[in-house]
Design a protein around this motif. Structure first.
Motif, PDB file in Angstrom:
ATOM      1  N   VAL A   1       0.867  -1.183   0.000  1.00 21.28           N
ATOM      2  CA  VAL A   1       0.000   0.000   0.000  1.00 21.28           C
ATOM      3  C   VAL A   1       0.899   1.227   0.000  1.00 21.28           C
ATOM      4  CG1 VAL A   1      -1.721   1.316   1.303  1.00 21.28           C
ATOM      5  CG2 VAL A   1      -1.849  -1.163   1.268  1.00 21.28           C
ATOM      6  N   ASN A   2       0.632   2.137  -0.919  1.00 21.26           N
ATOM      7  CA  ASN A   2       1.419   3.356  -0.989  1.00 21.26           C
ATOM      8  C   ASN A   2       0.514   4.540  -1.304  1.00 21.26           C
ATOM      9  OD1 ASN A   2       4.257   2.525  -0.657  1.00 21.26           O
ATOM     10  ND2 ASN A   2       3.789   1.261  -2.434  1.00 21.26           N
ATOM     11  N   GLU A   3       0.999   5.737  -0.923  1.00 22.25           N
ATOM     12  CA  GLU A   3       0.232   6.940  -1.251  1.00 22.25           C
ATOM     13  C   GLU A   3       0.315   7.167  -2.755  1.00 22.25           C
ATOM     14  OE1 GLU A   3       1.270  10.417   0.998  1.00 22.25           O
ATOM     15  OE2 GLU A   3      -0.313  11.612   0.072  1.00 22.25           O
ATOM     16  N   SER A   4      -0.810   7.508  -3.368  1.00 22.93           N
ATOM     17  CA  SER A   4      -0.822   7.759  -4.803  1.00 22.93           C
ATOM     18  C   SER A   4       0.053   8.969  -5.133  1.00 22.93           C
ATOM     19  CB  SER A   4      -2.263   8.028  -5.253  1.00 22.93           C
ATOM     20  OG  SER A   4      -2.270   8.618  -6.518  1.00 22.93           O
ATOM     21  N   PRO A   5       0.905   8.840  -6.159  1.00 20.92           N
ATOM     22  CA  PRO A   5       1.727  10.005  -6.513  1.00 20.92           C
ATOM     23  C   PRO A   5       0.890  11.138  -7.112  1.00 20.92           C
ATOM     24  CG  PRO A   5       2.129   8.165  -8.006  1.00 20.92           C
ATOM     25  CD  PRO A   5       1.191   7.658  -6.961  1.00 20.92           C
ATOM     26  N   ASP A   6      -0.330  10.813  -7.537  1.00 18.11           N
ATOM     27  CA  ASP A   6      -1.172  11.822  -8.204  1.00 18.11           C
ATOM     28  C   ASP A   6      -2.140  12.533  -7.270  1.00 18.11           C
ATOM     29  OD1 ASP A   6      -0.036  10.836 -10.547  1.00 18.11           O
ATOM     30  OD2 ASP A   6      -1.586   9.288 -10.722  1.00 18.11           O
ATOM     31  N   ARG A   7      -2.365  11.961  -6.110  1.00 22.40           N
ATOM     32  CA  ARG A   7      -3.414  12.520  -5.243  1.00 22.40           C
ATOM     33  C   ARG A   7      -3.020  12.406  -3.773  1.00 22.40           C
ATOM     34  NH1 ARG A   7      -9.499  10.236  -5.794  1.00 22.40           N
ATOM     35  NH2 ARG A   7     -10.369  11.265  -3.977  1.00 22.40           N
ATOM     36  N   LYS A   8      -2.966  13.555  -3.101  1.00 29.94           N
ATOM     37  CA  LYS A   8      -2.574  13.572  -1.687  1.00 29.94           C
ATOM     38  C   LYS A   8      -3.589  12.834  -0.823  1.00 29.94           C
ATOM     39  CE  LYS A   8      -0.291  18.065  -1.449  1.00 29.94           C
ATOM     40  NZ  LYS A   8      -0.435  19.447  -0.963  1.00 29.94           N
ATOM     41  N   GLY A   9      -3.102  12.081   0.146  1.00 25.91           N
ATOM     42  CA  GLY A   9      -3.985  11.401   1.101  1.00 25.91           C
ATOM     43  C   GLY A   9      -4.824  10.294   0.484  1.00 25.91           C
ATOM     44  N   PHE A  10      -4.442   9.798  -0.695  1.00 25.55           N
ATOM     45  CA  PHE A  10      -5.186   8.737  -1.378  1.00 25.55           C
ATOM     46  C   PHE A  10      -4.240   7.547  -1.498  1.00 25.55           C
ATOM     47  CE2 PHE A  10      -7.214   6.863  -5.221  1.00 25.55           C
ATOM     48  CZ  PHE A  10      -8.535   6.876  -4.791  1.00 25.55           C
ATOM     49  N   TYR A  11      -4.651   6.409  -0.959  1.00 27.98           N
ATOM     50  CA  TYR A  11      -3.735   5.269  -0.878  1.00 27.98           C
ATOM     51  C   TYR A  11      -4.142   4.162  -1.846  1.00 27.98           C
ATOM     52  CZ  TYR A  11      -2.115   7.952   2.983  1.00 27.98           C
ATOM     53  OH  TYR A  11      -1.620   8.988   3.725  1.00 27.98           O
ATOM     54  N   VAL A  12      -3.170   3.704  -2.616  1.00 32.22           N
ATOM     55  CA  VAL A  12      -3.427   2.661  -3.601  1.00 32.22           C
ATOM     56  C   VAL A  12      -2.702   1.378  -3.176  1.00 32.22           C
ATOM     57  CG1 VAL A  12      -3.909   4.145  -5.562  1.00 32.22           C
ATOM     58  CG2 VAL A  12      -1.548   3.576  -5.028  1.00 32.22           C
ATOM     59  N   ASN A  13      -3.175   0.276  -3.723  1.00 27.63           N
ATOM     60  CA  ASN A  13      -2.654  -1.007  -3.239  1.00 27.63           C
ATOM     61  C   ASN A  13      -2.331  -1.934  -4.407  1.00 27.63           C
ATOM     62  OD1 ASN A  13      -4.220  -3.581  -3.518  1.00 27.63           O
ATOM     63  ND2 ASN A  13      -3.782  -3.817  -1.362  1.00 27.63           N
ATOM     64  N   ALA A  14      -1.481  -2.886  -4.160  1.00 25.27           N
ATOM     65  CA  ALA A  14      -1.254  -3.970  -5.122  1.00 25.27           C
ATOM     66  C   ALA A  14      -1.286  -5.275  -4.339  1.00 25.27           C
ATOM     67  CB  ALA A  14       0.095  -3.798  -5.807  1.00 25.27           C
ATOM     68  N   ASN A  15      -2.235  -6.136  -4.676  1.00 22.51           N
ATOM     69  CA  ASN A  15      -2.246  -7.467  -4.055  1.00 22.51           C
ATOM     70  C   ASN A  15      -2.572  -8.515  -5.117  1.00 22.51           C
ATOM     71  OD1 ASN A  15      -5.108  -6.313  -3.580  1.00 22.51           O
ATOM     72  ND2 ASN A  15      -5.386  -8.516  -3.313  1.00 22.51           N
ATOM     73  N   CYS A  16      -2.090  -9.728  -4.907  1.00 25.05           N
ATOM     74  CA  CYS A  16      -2.205 -10.770  -5.923  1.00 25.05           C
ATOM     75  C   CYS A  16      -3.671 -11.136  -6.168  1.00 25.05           C
ATOM     76  CB  CYS A  16      -1.428 -12.010  -5.479  1.00 25.05           C
ATOM     77  SG  CYS A  16      -1.480 -13.317  -6.721  1.00 25.05           S
ATOM     78  N   GLN A  17      -4.023 -11.257  -7.440  1.00 19.67           N
ATOM     79  CA  GLN A  17      -5.410 -11.602  -7.812  1.00 19.67           C
ATOM     80  C   GLN A  17      -5.539 -13.090  -8.161  1.00 19.67           C
ATOM     81  OE1 GLN A  17      -7.963  -9.091  -7.770  1.00 19.67           O
ATOM     82  NE2 GLN A  17      -6.260  -8.215  -6.613  1.00 19.67           N
ATOM     83  N   HIS A  18      -4.458 -13.838  -8.072  1.00 18.80           N
ATOM     84  CA  HIS A  18      -4.457 -15.268  -8.414  1.00 18.80           C
ATOM     85  C   HIS A  18      -5.173 -15.472  -9.759  1.00 18.80           C
ATOM     86  CE1 HIS A  18      -2.614 -16.330  -4.595  1.00 18.80           C
ATOM     87  NE2 HIS A  18      -3.352 -15.358  -4.109  1.00 18.80           N
ATOM     88  N   CYS A  19      -4.558 -14.885 -10.780  1.00 17.92           N
ATOM     89  CA  CYS A  19      -5.167 -14.732 -12.117  1.00 17.92           C
ATOM     90  C   CYS A  19      -5.574 -16.060 -12.773  1.00 17.92           C
ATOM     91  CB  CYS A  19      -4.165 -14.079 -13.061  1.00 17.92           C
ATOM     92  SG  CYS A  19      -3.436 -12.569 -12.449  1.00 17.92           S
ATOM     93  N   VAL A  20      -6.438 -15.915 -13.777  1.00 16.59           N
ATOM     94  CA  VAL A  20      -6.823 -17.077 -14.588  1.00 16.59           C
ATOM     95  C   VAL A  20      -5.590 -17.562 -15.371  1.00 16.59           C
ATOM     96  CG1 VAL A  20      -8.326 -17.874 -16.453  1.00 16.59           C
ATOM     97  CG2 VAL A  20      -9.165 -16.173 -14.813  1.00 16.59           C
ATOM     98  N   TYR A  21      -4.962 -16.632 -16.073  1.00 14.87           N
ATOM     99  CA  TYR A  21      -3.720 -16.941 -16.798  1.00 14.87           C
ATOM    100  C   TYR A  21      -2.597 -16.097 -16.162  1.00 14.87           C
ATOM    101  CZ  TYR A  21      -6.740 -18.875 -20.463  1.00 14.87           C
ATOM    102  OH  TYR A  21      -7.667 -19.610 -21.151  1.00 14.87           O
ATOM    103  N   PRO A  22      -1.966 -16.597 -15.104  1.00 10.95           N
ATOM    104  CA  PRO A  22      -0.959 -15.770 -14.426  1.00 10.95           C
ATOM    105  C   PRO A  22       0.272 -15.522 -15.308  1.00 10.95           C
ATOM    106  CG  PRO A  22      -1.641 -17.653 -13.088  1.00 10.95           C
ATOM    107  CD  PRO A  22      -2.115 -17.910 -14.475  1.00 10.95           C
ATOM    108  N   MET A  23       0.612 -14.261 -15.470  1.00 11.52           N
ATOM    109  CA  MET A  23       1.787 -13.887 -16.268  1.00 11.52           C
ATOM    110  C   MET A  23       3.069 -14.359 -15.581  1.00 11.52           C
ATOM    111  SD  MET A  23       0.642 -12.389 -18.928  1.00 11.52           S
ATOM    112  CE  MET A  23       1.771 -11.254 -19.679  1.00 11.52           C
TER     113      MET A  23
END
Lengths: 307, 175
Positions: free
Chosen positions: B63-85
């Motif tokens: 989780v990190n603060e969005s570089p485009d918007r103050k006080g807005f936090y974005v996340n990256a978590n695994c989606q266990h994809c259908v076709y994982p790259m």
């Protein structure tokens, strides 16, 4: 005295039992006093909960062992149930711990059985699950009601600009508690200034993990915004969050040479002032890392101007 | 966490993906940035669950603060994809889907080349510096995910795939 020696409800036991938590009595005596004053003023049957233990912060303990967390938290719930009180929390951390625990115990009978085995081993009565856990904001908004709160405002704090911090755990039930907070603040007459960092966490939860990011990237940004906007006060609910504000003031002063001058006030203090109490009635000027002198002077000036 | 609603806590049987021979986990974790306060408790809970430390750098979601918007936090978590790259790109075939369709990295086969990190659209696999292999979310072995349990503001949601897809669509403004 052990938890096994919990007394039954006595005549001096009130309907609502105030679970103080750890920070409130240690660092926020003014907020504790203001909360008691406001509650009595509004006619609530409100007193201290007896024989309390640590709330057992779920953010730490749930990760370590959910069963330990549940069993230790259940001791407070069992005490409240035995005393026949409605448990009231002002700290969001305490609230979420008790609220989640009772919810989980209701949902999972096996966990209730496990917890009761532990409680009995500790010499306590088993938990039936009838205890109610409420946040102080719920008490004011739902049990007292905005009509009564507004009717008691004799000294509206018109002209006071504030920023406010709700805290993460108060968002547990969506926007319910944040909306109550805003409504109650508005009733005192203050002007609420919105900023991009209103929602941001105080950083207390991150403090174990990364103290620098916790102070500089979370609470620091909030405090710097308050300084930049020159607001009169920063209103908070939670004593856990206050602990972090308190820490940030010292760190910024020692490490960055930046002195914050926006006092951190508990919303009970604003309510007490709006109800006509004087700052000295609840010791508003004592034990604070950021003095409230400027705010108190402004309140006096505004009052004199109105007269 | 939507506290009032009863939720499915553990992974069930994997669900077939229409029009393919693939299967995918029935539940997925979705992040709503409008609710996130940036408290980092998800990362801390994850770090403790997997590494017995409260150091968020050991977490397997970010989780990190969005570089485009103050006080807005974005996340990256695994989606266990259908076709994982990540799976498709691994030169050592160290990445596989298990019987619950959790996408996993075998610590015995991984050589730490980092191709999976490069291939993943949100760079989920990260280097475990001590073991010199790549690691990623294992959906807490199909049990009640710790990151989700830790999230007080309800930004992380544990949803069935279809509901998750609808939520993401809504968050993206219907696209």
């Amino acid at each position: 005295m052990t938890t096994a020696q919990t007394k039954n409800k006595t005549d001096d036991q009130t309907k609502y039992g105030y679970f103080l938590g750890c920070v409130m009595p240690a660092k926020m005596p003014w907020a504790e006093k203001a909360t008691m004053l406001v509650s009595k003023h509004l006619g609530l049957d409100f007193g201290y909960m007896k024989e309390t233990l640590c709330c057992v912060r779920p953010g730490v303990w749930k990760a370590v062992n959910p069963d330990w967390w549940l069993s230790i938290t259940a001791q407070n719930l069992a005490n409240a149930e035995k005393q026949g009180i409605v448990m009231v929390d002002t700290c969001n951390g305490c609230y979420v711990s008790h609220y989640e625990a009772i919810q989980e115990l209701h949902e999972e009978p096996e966990k209730m059985k496990m917890v009761n085995e532990h409680l009995v081993k500790a010499g306590m009565d088993p938990l039936k699950g009838t205890v109610r856990v409420r946040h102080y904001l719920e008490l004011l908004y739902e049990d007292v009601g905005m009509k009564k709160i507004k009717a008691n405002v004799v000294n509206p704090l018109t002209g006071i600009k504030i920023m406010r911090h709700v805290g993460c755990h108060a968002r547990k039930r969506g926007d319910i508690l944040p909306n109550y907070f805003d409504e109650i603040l508005k009733a005192t007459g203050v002007e609420i200034i919105d900023t991009p960092y209103d929602k941001t966490c105080c950083g207390l939860l991150l403090y174990f993990s990364d103290s620098n990011q916790s102070i500089l990237d979370r609470i620091g940004k909030k405090m710097l915004t308050a300084k930049e906007l020159n607001v009169d006060a920063y209103a908070i609910i939670c004593s856990g969050c206050y602990d972090q504000f308190d820490r940030a003031v010292k760190v910024y002063k020692d490490e960055k040479g930046i002195a914050f001058d926006t006092p951190i006030v508990h919303f009970s203090e604003l309510l007490a002032l709006a109800f006509g109490y004087k700052p000295e009635d609840f010791g508003m000027m004592y034990c604070r890392p950021i003095p409230t002198t400027k705010l108190i002077d402004k309140l006096k000036t505004l009052k004199e101007g109105k007269q | 966490m939507t506290s009032e609603a009863k939720i499915q806590k553990n992974l069930g049987k994997p669900i077939p993906v229409p029009g393919t021979e693939e299967k995918v986990s029935d539940l997925v974790i979705v992040h709503d940035p409008n609710k996130c306060t940036g408290c980092g408790q998800c990362m801390i809970g994850c770090a403790y669950k997997h590494y017995k430390t409260f150091d968020r750098k050991f977490g397997l979601l970010y989780v990190n603060e969005s570089p485009d918007r103050k006080g807005f936090y974005v996340n990256a978590n695994c989606q266990h994809c259908v076709y994982p790259m990540c799976l498709a790109s691994c030169p050592k075939e160290a990445i596989f889907k298990d019987e619950q369709s959790i996408v996993r990295i075998s610590p015995m086969l991984c050589v730490g080349c980092g191709t999976c990190n490069q291939a993943c659209p949100i760079a989920i696999p990260r280097l475990d510096e001590e073991r010199k292999i790549y690691v990623k979310c294992d959906f807490c072995d199909g049990e009640y995910p710790m990151c989700f349990q830790m999230c007080s503001p309800g930004a992380l949601q544990l949803l069935p795939r279809k509901e998750a897809f609808e939520l993401v669509k809504k968050l993206r403004g219907g696209k």
